[in-house]
Design an enzyme around this catalytic site. Structure first.
Site, mmCIF file in Angstrom:
data_model
loop_
_atom_site.group_PDB
_atom_site.id
_atom_site.type_symbol
_atom_site.label_atom_id
_atom_site.label_comp_id
_atom_site.label_asym_id
_atom_site.label_seq_id
_atom_site.Cartn_x
_atom_site.Cartn_y
_atom_site.Cartn_z
ATOM 1 N N LYS A 78 0.770 -1.295 0.026
ATOM 2 C CA LYS A 78 0.220 0.023 -0.102
ATOM 3 C C LYS A 78 0.979 1.342 0.009
ATOM 4 C CE LYS A 78 -0.139 1.655 3.537
ATOM 5 N NZ LYS A 78 -0.207 2.527 4.821
ATOM 6 N N PRO A 96 9.459 -4.312 2.323
ATOM 7 C CA PRO A 96 10.113 -4.007 3.366
ATOM 8 C C PRO A 96 9.411 -3.768 4.661
ATOM 9 C CG PRO A 96 10.195 -2.078 1.977
ATOM 10 C CD PRO A 96 9.509 -3.266 1.197
ATOM 11 N N ALA A 117 8.151 0.190 6.972
ATOM 12 C CA ALA A 117 8.382 1.262 5.758
ATOM 13 C C ALA A 117 7.268 1.997 5.699
ATOM 14 C CB ALA A 117 8.728 0.390 4.683
ATOM 15 N N GLY A 118 6.000 1.621 6.238
ATOM 16 C CA GLY A 118 4.742 2.357 5.991
ATOM 17 C C GLY A 118 4.160 1.928 4.730
ATOM 18 N N ALA A 175 2.541 -1.392 4.444
ATOM 19 C CA ALA A 175 1.380 -2.135 4.847
ATOM 20 C C ALA A 175 1.724 -3.733 4.548
ATOM 21 C CB ALA A 175 0.110 -1.782 4.273
ATOM 22 N N GLY A 226 2.528 -6.189 6.731
ATOM 23 C CA GLY A 226 1.908 -7.039 7.374
ATOM 24 C C GLY A 226 0.596 -7.048 7.324
ATOM 25 N N ASP A 269 -5.012 -0.953 8.234
ATOM 26 C CA ASP A 269 -4.632 -1.017 6.997
ATOM 27 C C ASP A 269 -5.451 -2.436 6.239
ATOM 28 O OD1 ASP A 269 -3.288 1.163 6.558
ATOM 29 O OD2 ASP A 269 -1.434 0.280 7.222
#
Length: 286
Positions: A8, A93, A96-97, A99, A101, A134
């Site tokens: 995302k 990664p 990292a922002g 999403a 996971g 998210d």
């Protein structure tokens, strides 16, 4: 079965306030990227327990993993008696922002739901909101304006053709730490979310979308990881105009219709020791 879990990207984030339970109300515009993890999901004999492994040794695969939480949620909600071996192959990664996971969790929920009758994406999104903010977005895999604490989605029809350069500093950021500091220092301005939503329907160029990219968490994230600002400054120096940080960081991105320009920039960042990815916006097949 093997399934893709798409990253995302947040084009803009406005943090509106904090709930008593610690979650924050947001208004943001998110798009899915073609950058993805793979989940290999194999059904086991019911006498075995479900277990999760990953090719990234730094990824914790115990009960705290969002994929494990997603499985338990699906099992309890739908009274499932099946067990699975779930292997996660990481490309997105962590911290990292992007999403990663949440996308993996959503991917598992979508995959398992194929064996359950009359389950819609909206059903899964409503269920998944308890795992992470998210997850509902990642369930739908479509560009959207996301509000509330991540559970309210207005899908955005668009045909954006941008290539995307992702640059990640060595230091990752935990979402909880970023929001904790945000509560102390806040954000510098408010993004124009309605204008951004409107322009996405008009096939904008970089120069059109660039002024509307703003992440309300960037001030906090750069306080924790100053390298974020260094990356954004270098992107501008290299002539990339549509740049911002995604999510709670620490990855930054640049949008461009010129893939060669992004490839040249990626080489510069690689030489500086950063991890880079070149991808594009993901559009679901009709």
């Amino acid at each position: 079965m093997i399934r893709k879990a798409y990253a995302k990207l947040n084009l803009a984030i406005d943090v509106l306030g904090r709930r008593e339970d610690g979650y924050h109300y947001v208004d943001m515009v998110s798009i899915p990227l073609d950058l993805h993890d793979f989940l290999e999901i194999s059904e086991l004999n019911s006498r075995y327990e479900t277990f999760i492994t990953a090719d990234d040794v730094s990824l914790v695969c115990d009960e705290s993993n969002l994929v494990h939480k997603a499985f338990v949620l699906m099992k309890n909600h739908y009274n499932l008696n099946k067990s699975y071996r779930i292997q996660i192959y990481k490309m997105i990664p962590t911290q990292a922002g992007l999403a990663g996971g949440s996308s993996d969790a959503a991917c598992l929920m979508r995959a398992i739901s194929k064996s359950i009758k009359n389950v819609t994406l909206s059903d899964l999104a409503e269920l998944g909101k308890d795992i992470g903010a998210d997850v509902p977005f990642c369930i739908h895999e479509s560009s959207a304006r996301v509000q509330g604490v991540g559970e309210k989605l207005d899908l955005i029809e668009n045909n954006l053709k941008f290539y995307v350069l992702i640059v990640k500093p060595t230091m990752g950021l935990a979402t909880s730490e970023v929001y904790k500091l945000y509560d102390e220092i806040g954000q510098d301005k408010k993004p124009d979310i309605p204008a951004l939503v409107d322009i996405l329907n008009k096939n904008p160029k970089e120069k059109d979308i660039a002024p509307l990219l703003y992440n309300g968490l960037r001030k906090t994230a750069t306080t924790l990881c100053p390298d974020i600002q260094n990356i954004l400054d270098k992107m501008k120096e290299l002539g990339l105009v549509a740049c911002e940080m995604s999510g709670s960081g620490s990855a930054c991105f640049a949008l461009s219709s010129d893939s060669k320009k992004l490839e040249a920039a990626a080489k510069v960042f690689n030489k500086l020791g950063y991890k880079t990815f070149i991808t594009h916006i993901h559009h679901k097949e009709n």
